[in-house]
Design a protein around this motif. Structure first.
Motif, short mmCIF file in Angstrom:
data_model
loop_
_atom_site.label_atom_id
_atom_site.label_comp_id
_atom_site.label_asym_id
_atom_site.label_seq_id
_atom_site.Cartn_x
_atom_site.Cartn_y
_atom_site.Cartn_z
N ALA A 122 0.83 -1.20 0.00
CA ALA A 122 0.00 0.00 0.00
C ALA A 122 0.87 1.25 0.00
CB ALA A 122 -0.92 0.00 1.21
N ARG A 123 1.95 1.20 0.73
CA ARG A 123 2.87 2.34 0.78
C ARG A 123 3.48 2.60 -0.59
NH1 ARG A 123 8.28 3.45 1.95
NH2 ARG A 123 8.55 5.39 3.16
N ASN A 126 0.97 4.19 -3.00
CA ASN A 126 0.78 5.62 -2.79
C ASN A 126 1.92 6.43 -3.41
OD1 ASN A 126 -1.56 5.13 -1.42
ND2 ASN A 126 -0.74 5.54 0.62
N ILE A 127 3.12 5.90 -3.31
CA ILE A 127 4.28 6.59 -3.90
C ILE A 127 4.15 6.63 -5.42
CG2 ILE A 127 6.78 6.46 -4.26
CD1 ILE A 127 6.98 5.26 -1.43
N ARG A 128 3.74 5.50 -6.02
CA ARG A 128 3.61 5.45 -7.49
C ARG A 128 2.50 6.37 -7.98
NH1 ARG A 128 3.82 -0.13 -6.60
NH2 ARG A 128 1.59 -0.25 -7.06
N GLU A 129 1.40 6.42 -7.23
CA GLU A 129 0.24 7.19 -7.69
C GLU A 129 0.35 8.68 -7.39
OE1 GLU A 129 -3.08 5.31 -5.87
OE2 GLU A 129 -3.00 3.52 -7.16
N LYS A 130 1.29 9.06 -6.52
CA LYS A 130 1.46 10.46 -6.16
C LYS A 130 1.99 11.24 -7.35
CE LYS A 130 2.48 14.26 -3.85
NZ LYS A 130 1.45 15.23 -3.46
N VAL A 255 7.78 12.35 15.17
CA VAL A 255 8.32 11.49 14.10
C VAL A 255 7.30 10.45 13.63
CG1 VAL A 255 10.10 9.79 13.52
CG2 VAL A 255 10.72 11.87 14.76
N PRO A 256 6.57 9.74 14.53
CA PRO A 256 5.56 8.77 14.04
C PRO A 256 4.44 9.43 13.26
CG PRO A 256 6.07 8.40 16.37
CD PRO A 256 6.67 9.71 16.01
N LEU A 257 4.03 10.63 13.66
CA LEU A 257 2.97 11.34 12.93
C LEU A 257 3.44 11.70 11.52
CD1 LEU A 257 0.32 12.87 12.59
CD2 LEU A 257 1.32 14.77 13.89
N VAL A 258 4.64 12.23 11.41
CA VAL A 258 5.18 12.61 10.10
C VAL A 258 5.34 11.38 9.21
CG1 VAL A 258 7.25 13.47 8.93
CG2 VAL A 258 6.30 14.73 10.86
N ALA A 259 5.79 10.27 9.77
CA ALA A 259 5.96 9.05 8.97
C ALA A 259 4.64 8.60 8.36
CB ALA A 259 6.57 7.94 9.83
N GLY A 266 2.37 9.78 -0.03
CA GLY A 266 3.29 9.28 -1.05
C GLY A 266 4.54 10.12 -1.20
N LEU A 267 4.92 10.84 -0.14
CA LEU A 267 6.10 11.69 -0.17
C LEU A 267 7.30 10.95 0.43
CD1 LEU A 267 4.50 15.08 0.91
CD2 LEU A 267 5.53 14.57 -1.31
#
Length: 597
Positions: A122-123, A126-130, A255-259, A266-267
């Motif tokens: 899933a991760r 998101n990167i590919r579709e961003k 840090v967990p929120l930003v991750a 997808g950043l």
């Protein structure tokens, strides 16, 4: 490009010419809506107040050592006051509500309420579709210079800086006001910084000061809503500006929120599962064990009934510590079962009277920040070190070792540091190699990391803890002074997806020694301390004196409990041996004006 640089320096215009007319403009150059001023151009709120009309707030900080600072959520508006704004508030607002604190600080409850980490598939989706960020679009335009972009050279660094300039980076939770230097550096690099933080955060003053471009308030009073609210704010910014380039934070708790935000959008960033593993001691140990990497044995102690079982499992010597402690509070060495029983009672008593914001129990506020759960862990002897690492696309591109001086036992108060390390090159290489394997084992792939280890006499490198962010305190300045590598710059590079490949000199630029001066006895600090600090600052090769106490302050000596830090002193010399000897001499010769009263 090198020739142009020698003639007058690289700049956007020179690069444009060298790239055969390729236009190096971004699509996210729009200005943000100006909602900070009224029609007459004057600020809507008086100095010391937020746009919401409340007093500005800041974090409470205590020094864990000169290598780090612990940032704590304040327990009252008075503790939270930024630049004395609380006193101004009292003259204007008779009864400020402590409830407003909940809206301004990211709590453990909010972190626990975050969505579960995405599965790798899933991760990646998101990167590919961003849609490509403006920075990636810019990199594609200069693809013919790919080799230079991926070069750890001065020319490569200059080119990466050009590509970073103009990037829109969202900072989630600014941390305490002492981190202002981070945002000033971003401004100098041409980064357009947006900060998302509590409605009354001190960081909104950076807009008026011209350091950042926009501040957006995030009400954090409802822990379950924090993630979705932050996500909506970021999506709105993305639409307003024409595309953000990255999201990051320099505050541990965020840090967990930003991750989760980066992987949802997808950043560039670390997988949130890896971040969670690095922040949880048990999960970290499990990951290291699965990777056949060294990890100390440990056992939980919930009550006195668990002491015998823990002692048999871990053995002696060992260390007992609170599971959610900080700043070495309640950390004690034990060498036998009798000592374990005796010291456990003392640690529990410490937890009732002290807290991370009052580690010496001098304020009388009690220890309600802690619970009484204690961990027993194998004692690690040997040399303690910090390894500062830059990860870029899973590869280590920078790694340097700093020695930590022996702690004051049994309290484990830190006493100082020395960089570059005095350890043999082979040991330093082993520490770096082990740290690299540990980061890989927990799944971290990008950004600046701060790994704490010991090189033990029998088992070699052993992990103390992994910090999945840049070290606090002067860690950035020490790496910059000694090796010319700016960890703030490299973190910003990775946050927008650019390679972090800092050029590293063959030899250190300067060598630094630092000492954290502990109180030798308990009592009240005398007026003479002011002149003593001033004399220190005037001494040759002293680069910094950070004062932690002043006249009239009550301090604790090592005989009576966890000692109070008096000051941090940093010196520079031609080599590490001289720097360490000099700073130790300063500490030994310092007269501490402490009186019994």
């Amino acid at each position: 490009i090198k020739e142009k640089k020698e003639q007058g320096g690289l700049n956007a215009r020179t690069l444009e010419q060298e790239f055969n007319g390729i236009t190096l403009t971004r699509r996210n150059t729009q200005k943000f809506d100006d909602d900070d001023e009224d029609e007459g151009g004057a600020p809507k709120t008086p100095q010391g107040f937020s746009k919401a009309g409340n007093p500005l707030v800041d974090y409470v900080t205590i020094p864990r050592s000169a290598r780090d600072v612990v940032e704590l959520i304040p327990r009252s508006l008075e503790e939270a006051a930024f630049s004395g704004s609380f006193h101004k508030v009292h003259s204007l607002v008779p009864d400020p509500s402590p409830g407003s604190l909940k809206a301004n600080f990211l709590t453990g409850e909010a972190i626990q309420a975050l969505p579960k980490p995405l599965e790798p598939a899933a991760r990646e989706r998101n990167i590919r579709e961003k849609k490509q960020t403006p920075t990636f679009e810019l990199v594609r335009k200069v693809n013919r210079y790919k080799e230079l972009i991926n070069s750890a050279s001065e020319d490569g660094q200059e080119l990466r800086r050009q590509l970073l300039s103009g990037a829109v980076v969202v900072i989630v939770c600014a941390g305490y006001s002492g981190k202002r230097f981070i945002y000033e550096k971003a401004k100098k690099l041409g980064v357009r910084t947006v900060i998302i933080d509590g409605p009354d955060s001190w960081s909104q003053t950076l807009v008026e000061d011209g350091v950042i471009e926009k501040f957006v308030p995030l009400d954090m009073s409802n822990p379950t809503a924090v993630f979705e609210d932050a996500l909506k704010i970021i999506n709105d910014i993305d639409k307003e500006i024409g595309g953000i380039d990255g999201i990051c934070t320099f505050w541990e708790v965020a840090v967990p929120l930003v991750a989760r935000l980066t992987e949802r959008i997808g950043l560039p960033g670390n997988p949130s599962a890896a971040v969670d593993t690095a922040r949880d001691k048990y999960s970290t140990r499990k990951a290291l064990e699965e990777a056949n990497l060294p990890t100390p044995s440990s056992s939980m102690i919930f009550s006195r009934a668990d002491l015998e079982k823990a002692g048999k499992h871990v053995g002696f010597p060992a260390v007992i510590k609170p599971i959610n402690g900080a700043a070495s509070l309640g950390v004690v060495k034990v060498c036998s079962m009798d000592e374990l029983v005796e010291q456990y009672d003392k640690v529990v008593d410490i937890l009732k009277t002290c807290s991370v914001s009052d580690p010496n129990g001098l304020k009388g506020g009690g220890g309600n920040e802690f619970i009484s759960e204690v961990m027993m862990e194998q004692y690690l002897d040997g040399d303690e070190v910090d390894v500062d690492i830059v990860l870029s696309d899973g590869q280590v591109t920078y790694a340097k070792v700093t020695d930590n001086l022996p702690t004051l036992e049994p309290w484990f108060n830190e006493t100082g540091a020395c960089t570059p390390s005095l350890l043999p090159a082979q040991k330093q290489e082993e520490l770096i190699s082990t740290s690299t394997k540990m980061l890989k084992a927990v799944g971290l792939t990008t950004g600046v990391m701060h790994v704490e280890l010991k090189y033990t006499t029998t088992n070699g490198p052993q992990l103390i803890e992994i910090n999945g962010r840049m070290g606090g305190g002067p860690v950035r300045d020490m790496n910059l002074d000694v090796w010319g590598v700016d960890l703030v710059e490299e973190q910003l590079m990775t946050s927008v997806g650019l390679p972090a490949l800092p050029p590293i000199p063959d030899h250190p630029i300067v060598c630094l020694g630092q000492y954290s001066i502990n109180a030798k006895k308990s009592g009240i600090v005398g007026e003479e301390i002011v002149e003593i600090f001033e004399q220190m600052k005037r001494m040759p090769d002293v680069t910094a004196v950070e004062e932690f106490v002043g006249p009239g302050d009550r301090v604790v000596g090592i005989e009576d409990g966890m000692p109070t830090w008096i000051a941090d002193v940093t010196v520079k010399k031609a080599n590490s041996h001289e720097a360490l000897a000099y700073v130790q001499k300063i500490e030994q010769e310092m007269v501490q004006p402490i009186y019994k009263k």
